[in-house]
Design a protein around this motif. Structure first.
Motif, mmCIF file in Angstrom:
data_model
loop_
_atom_site.group_PDB
_atom_site.id
_atom_site.type_symbol
_atom_site.label_atom_id
_atom_site.label_comp_id
_atom_site.label_asym_id
_atom_site.label_seq_id
_atom_site.Cartn_x
_atom_site.Cartn_y
_atom_site.Cartn_z
ATOM 1 N N THR A 61 0.798 -1.213 -0.106
ATOM 2 C CA THR A 61 -0.094 -0.063 0.000
ATOM 3 C C THR A 61 0.835 1.277 -0.134
ATOM 4 O OG1 THR A 61 -0.061 -0.174 2.320
ATOM 5 C CG2 THR A 61 -1.887 -1.142 1.184
ATOM 6 N N ILE A 62 2.113 1.266 0.312
ATOM 7 C CA ILE A 62 3.042 2.126 0.351
ATOM 8 C C ILE A 62 3.528 2.757 -0.938
ATOM 9 C CG2 ILE A 62 5.178 3.231 1.242
ATOM 10 C CD1 ILE A 62 4.535 0.685 3.446
ATOM 11 N N GLU A 63 3.453 3.937 -1.586
ATOM 12 C CA GLU A 63 4.007 4.244 -2.723
ATOM 13 C C GLU A 63 5.572 5.034 -2.524
ATOM 14 O OE1 GLU A 63 1.632 6.491 -5.977
ATOM 15 O OE2 GLU A 63 2.889 8.047 -4.913
#
Lengths: 204, 204
Positions: A61-63
């Motif tokens: 979920t982390i960019e």
């Protein structure tokens, strides 16, 4: 008999008009100009390639965005190439002005300044490339024992572009190393002539 | 009037016997010898400091040993300093032999070989130090964005000794940079004289 005139003003200015000297000077000026222009273009290309280098990666979920400022060695490379490009551009202009004037008018303080500047630029460029290459190698292969993970398997596009920038900077620095040899030649050959000046009679 | 003799053999050998030239040559030879000896000692000191650098740390039940081979940049620094020390030692011996002979007998191929070798050593040393300093900085401060942790808070003694070794290598490379300028002078001043040789009459 060929003609050779050697003159020297009190301000350490030497002007050469010999046939062989003129040919050598013309070739040297042209080589110097080409090398300085190449160094300017390549250093600028390296700077642009690295500054515009970025890649976004979605990890769960982390960019995560990779940019050149994440790696201090790349920041050093950008700064060094900016300085080298500006310096090489100024020196190229000086070379063009010198060529347009036609004669080789050379004074020692100017020759010393150019020699010192060229040396500083060459060593700075080599240092910046070495630091960048070291960081790049850690990024590609990691330092297992130190638990510094490799990153280029995740940020391949970013790494490839940074490698391209470093390669361009390397070519620029090769040009600067050769230029620094030319400026060393231009400076130190003056000492071959002026040492002998008081005892030398020139035949015309 | 002071005495000046300029002679040149067909094998590009130039011998100078002028008073001013002799003084300059003596000073240059002495400076070159001192710089080459300093470079030898400092490069060797750097090599010894780094190769013998080790620290053991107990982390819970795991024993962790830090050594220079864990960091590839330090391995490069050791190799570069080994080559530089051996090269500088050989060149120091050549300088001593040259001083004992007394006269300045200089031929262009030898001058070109010394100039090229000195340039290669100077750039190699600067590159090795830059790579090592980059790795060292990551070790001291870490690269937060890349998750490369700092290590010097854990292995302080190891880092301090490695920093000492790098500082010694830096001093050696400064000596080599100056030496490479001296060899550039020794080479390129030959072109100041030989260019004019056929047209120059020497007054005695």
């Amino acid at each position: 008999m060929s003609y050779l005139g050697v003159g020297s003003s009190p301000g350490n200015v030497a002007v050469y008009h010999g046939g062989k000297m003129k040919l050598l000077d013309r070739r040297l000026r042209l080589t110097e100009l080409l090398l300085r222009c190449s160094a300017t273009v390549l250093a600028l290309l390296a700077l642009i390639l690295i500054v515009t280098d970025t890649q976004v990666k979605q990890i769960f979920t982390i960019e995560k965005r990779a940019k050149y400022t994440d790696m201090k060695a790349l920041v050093f490379l950008v700064v060094a190439n900016g300085i080298a490009a500006a310096y090489s551009l100024l020196q190229s202009v000086r070379c063009v002005v010198g060529s347009m004037k036609g004669s080789v008018l050379f004074n020692k303080p100017l020759a010393w300044a150019i020699f010192s500047g060229d040396q500083a630029m060459a060593y700075m460029s080599v240092a910046a490339i070495a630091a960048s290459a070291e960081s790049g190698l850690i990024g590609i292969r990691g330092e297992e024992e130190l638990q510094w993970m490799k990153l280029c398997n995740m940020f391949g596009k970013f790494c490839n572009r940074a490698a391209g920038g470093t390669a361009s900077a390397l070519l620029a620095s090769v040009a600067m190393v050769f230029v620094s040899s030319i400026s060393a030649f231009s400076l130190f050959r003056l000492y071959g002539s002026t040492q002998r000046q008081p005892n030398v009679a020139v035949m015309k």
